[in-house]
Design a protein around this motif. Structure first.
Motif, PDB file in Angstrom:
ATOM      1  N   ALA A 105       2.163  -5.089  -2.093  1.00 27.78           N
ATOM      2  CA  ALA A 105       1.867  -6.308  -2.845  1.00 27.78           C
ATOM      3  C   ALA A 105       0.423  -6.313  -3.334  1.00 27.78           C
ATOM      4  O   ALA A 105       0.140  -6.770  -4.448  1.00 27.78           O
ATOM      5  N   THR A 152       3.295  -2.320   5.349  1.00 30.27           N
ATOM      6  CA  THR A 152       3.668  -1.572   4.143  1.00 30.27           C
ATOM      7  C   THR A 152       3.925  -2.524   2.976  1.00 30.27           C
ATOM      8  O   THR A 152       3.466  -2.281   1.851  1.00 30.27           O
ATOM      9  N   SER A 153       4.623  -3.628   3.246  1.00 36.07           N
ATOM     10  CA  SER A 153       4.904  -4.612   2.206  1.00 36.07           C
ATOM     11  C   SER A 153       3.616  -5.255   1.685  1.00 36.07           C
ATOM     12  O   SER A 153       3.452  -5.440   0.473  1.00 36.07           O
ATOM     13  N   ALA A 190       6.482  -2.481   8.888  1.00 35.45           N
ATOM     14  CA  ALA A 190       7.121  -2.824   7.613  1.00 35.45           C
ATOM     15  C   ALA A 190       6.324  -3.925   6.904  1.00 35.45           C
ATOM     16  O   ALA A 190       6.153  -3.890   5.678  1.00 35.45           O
ATOM     17  N   ALA A 191       5.827  -4.884   7.674  1.00 36.58           N
ATOM     18  CA  ALA A 191       5.017  -5.955   7.088  1.00 36.58           C
ATOM     19  C   ALA A 191       3.744  -5.387   6.484  1.00 36.58           C
ATOM     20  O   ALA A 191       3.319  -5.792   5.391  1.00 36.58           O
TER      21      ALA A 191
END
Length: 169
Positions: A13, A8-9, A5-6
């Motif tokens: 960004a 993907t984030s 998830a990190a």
């Protein structure tokens, strides 16, 4: 603690703010955490290209290269960080530890002795030499290095190293 998830984030960004060093750093760290070490190395190389005078960029790259067990590349990256900030003991300490991971204790001792010469009044170089010698079970020599370190700066970790080395010697 969700590396995917990190990742993907961080990628999302970076679409909004391309090539931002902080976002690239977040992406690289999340890639390493997710087990995508080679992608992490590539990401940290991008940061190094953007910021060739930033020692932290080289340190992160070296950490990723250690994770990939590419010790020659990690040594080169850590050396570049040290060249940018030769007075910073933790950078030299990391280089020494990479040499140990690479199975090159002679180079690790040589690096600790360089630190001793550049900072003769500090404990760090002598403590590093003691750690390298202790890792090789050269207890009498380690005890001498730790005792010298302790005489420079009475630090608790050095006192423990001295005690253990003397006991095992």
């Amino acid at each position: 603690r969700d590396a995917n998830a990190a990742m993907t984030s961080a990628r999302a960004a970076l679409v909004a703010v391309p090539n931002d060093p902080q976002l690239l750093d977040a992406l690289g760290r999340s890639q390493i955490a997710a087990g995508e070490v080679n992608q992490g190395i590539d990401t940290f190389k991008r940061i190094v290209l953007q910021q060739p005078q930033n020692p932290n960029a080289y340190i992160r790259l070296a950490d990723a290269q250690v994770a990939a067990k590419d010790f020659p590349a990690a040594i080169e990256s850590q050396r570049k960080a040290l060249a940018l900030q030769p007075e910073v003991s933790p950078i030299a300490a990391k280089l020494t530890k990479i040499y140990m991971l690479a199975g090159r204790p002679g180079d690790a001792i040589a690096e600790s002795r360089k630190l001793q010469k550049s900072q003769p009044d500090k404990a760090a170089g002598f403590a590093l030499e003691g750690e390298v010698l202790a890792a090789q079970a050269k207890w009498p020599e380690a005890a001498v290095a730790f005792q010298t370190s302790l005489s420079k700066q009475p630090l608790p970790a050095v006192a423990v190293g001295t005690y253990v080395s003397l006991q095992r010697a």
